[in-house]
Scaffold this active site. Structure first.
Site, PDB file in Angstrom:
ATOM      1  CE  LYS A 116      -4.317   1.117   2.343  1.00 13.11           C
ATOM      2  NZ  LYS A 116      -5.098   1.429   1.157  1.00 13.11           N
TER       3      LYS A 116
HETATM    4  N1  PMP Z   1      -7.672  -2.187  -3.099  1.00 16.13           N
HETATM    5  C1  PMP Z   1      -7.169  -0.949  -2.963  1.00 16.13           C
HETATM    6  C2  PMP Z   1      -6.423  -0.353  -4.107  1.00 16.13           C
HETATM    7  C3  PMP Z   1      -7.342  -0.247  -1.760  1.00 16.13           C
HETATM    8  O1  PMP Z   1      -6.836   0.975  -1.612  1.00 16.13           O
HETATM    9  C4  PMP Z   1      -8.073  -0.850  -0.703  1.00 16.13           C
HETATM   10  C5  PMP Z   1      -8.298  -0.095   0.576  1.00 16.13           C
HETATM   11  N2  PMP Z   1      -7.276  -0.304   1.504  1.00 16.13           N
HETATM   12  C6  PMP Z   1      -8.588  -2.138  -0.892  1.00 16.13           C
HETATM   13  C7  PMP Z   1      -8.366  -2.781  -2.104  1.00 16.13           C
HETATM   14  C8  PMP Z   1      -9.332  -2.845   0.190  1.00 16.13           C
HETATM   15  O2  PMP Z   1      -8.461  -3.225   1.227  1.00 16.13           O
HETATM   16  P1  PMP Z   1      -8.963  -3.345   2.724  1.00 16.13           P
HETATM   17  O3  PMP Z   1     -10.145  -4.232   2.708  1.00 16.13           O
HETATM   18  O4  PMP Z   1      -7.813  -3.934   3.458  1.00 16.13           O
HETATM   19  O5  PMP Z   1      -9.304  -1.972   3.178  1.00 16.13           O
END
Ligand code: PMP
Length: 308
Positions: free
Chosen positions: A155
């Site tokens: 991320k």
């Molecule tokens: N894909 C992307 C590109 C994101 O930014 C997020 C948000 N964090 C998600 C998927 C979903 O991840 P999570 O369920 O861990 O928030």
């Protein structure tokens, strides 16, 4: 109580948490982050943070990619997060943003020979997309960044320009959200959400190798679908045509919860309204994150009382 941040090793008012315009992370996008939800439970008068440890485990993985040495252990990070939220005194839903970043004030594109630092801030946060009516999506003309460009499993702040391009294109064309395809044209994910389709009562979601961020909500939904609804869940490649033909479709994410997709590129998905399985998973997920499901309480960290 003014909003607080954890910054340079201390709890300070958010308004005092400032950094130099020469900070490397600002100049080159060399930071990685998490987004953690806190859900207010009115009945229990408690704020629950959802899967905090798992978010920090993912942050450690992102840090490996960026050559960042986090100055804290996992337990310490969880403890600091709870303390920041507790000191802030929120009695409503919150969004917590931890960020590990290249903090040197330096010019030069690289990841080595730079200082690292870590901060957290917390803000009140209402639902991000329309949970009841659902959203209308378009297939983005922007392809998802591939693993050999910037690893999408991490991320990384700089990577989000890809998502921002897709989101704004969708907004400017009158849609609510973008769905990005991989370089080879398979379904990858939304701008900040993972995607699922329902076909003949089975859940299908793209695999990690199709350039997705492996979401914590995605994992939660896979477990809840299997354990609570007895559904079959398949992680496999999805073609664009399958999206249009799906019985139901929804997006998952910390900010998006479980958001129904009712239209893609002007094609109605299923009945064009929130699907039955989507609705069931949505309700279940909200109960779980609010700490109303005993079986999943170990995923919820209470902010104001010690864990029972
Ligand atoms: N894909 C992307 C590109 C994101 O930014 C997020 C948000 N964090 C998600 C998927 C979903 O991840 P999570 O369920 O861990 O928030």
């Amino acid at each position: 109580m003014p909003p607080l941040a954890f910054f340079k090793g201390k709890f300070v008012p958010l308004s005092e948490a400032k950094m130099s315009i020469m900070t490397h992370a600002f100049l080159y996008g060399t930071a990685c982050f998490e987004g953690i939800r806190g859900e207010w439970n009115e009945r229990k008068q408690e704020l629950y943070l959802f899967r905090v440890e798992d978010h920090y485990k993912r942050l450690f993985q992102s840090c490996k990619i960026l050559n960042i040495n986090l100055p804290f252990e996992l337990e310490e990070l969880c403890r600091l997060t709870v303390e920041l939220v507790r000191r802030s005194g929120y009695k409503e839903g919150v969004y917590i943003r931890p960020l590990a970043y290249k903090s040197s004030e330096a010019i030069g594109v690289r990841l080595h020979n730079l200082e690292d630092d870590f901060l957290i801030f917390v803000i009140p946060f209402p639902p991000y997309l329309d949970l009841e009516r659902g959203v209308r999506c378009m297939i983005s003309s922007w392809r998802r960044v591939e693993a050999n460009m910037i690893p999408p499993q991490a991320k990384i702040t700089g990577l989000y320009v890809n998502s921002a391009l897709a989101k704004t294109e969708a907004f400017m064309k009158g849609f609510d959200e973008a769905i990005m395809l991989t370089k080879d044209g398979y379904v990858s994910e939304g701008s900040g959400e993972n995607i699922f389709i329902v076909m003949n009562g089975k859940l299908i979601t793209p695999p990690p190798y199709d350039d997705i961020l492996v979401g914590i909500t995605r994992d939660t939904i896979i477990k809840l679908a299997r354990e609570e609804l007895g559904l079959e869940v398949e992680e496999r490649r999805i073609s664009r045509a399958e999206l249009y033909m799906a019985d139901e479709c929804f997006l998952t994410g910390t900010a998006a919860y479980v958001t129904p997709v009712v239209e893609i590129d002007h094609h109605k998905i299923g009945t064009g309204r929130r699907g039955e399985i989507t609705h069931k998973l949505q309700k279940l997920y909200l109960e779980v994150i609010r700490g109303e499901r005993e079986k999943y309480l170990s995923w919820c960290t209470p902010v104001y009382s010690e864990r029972a």
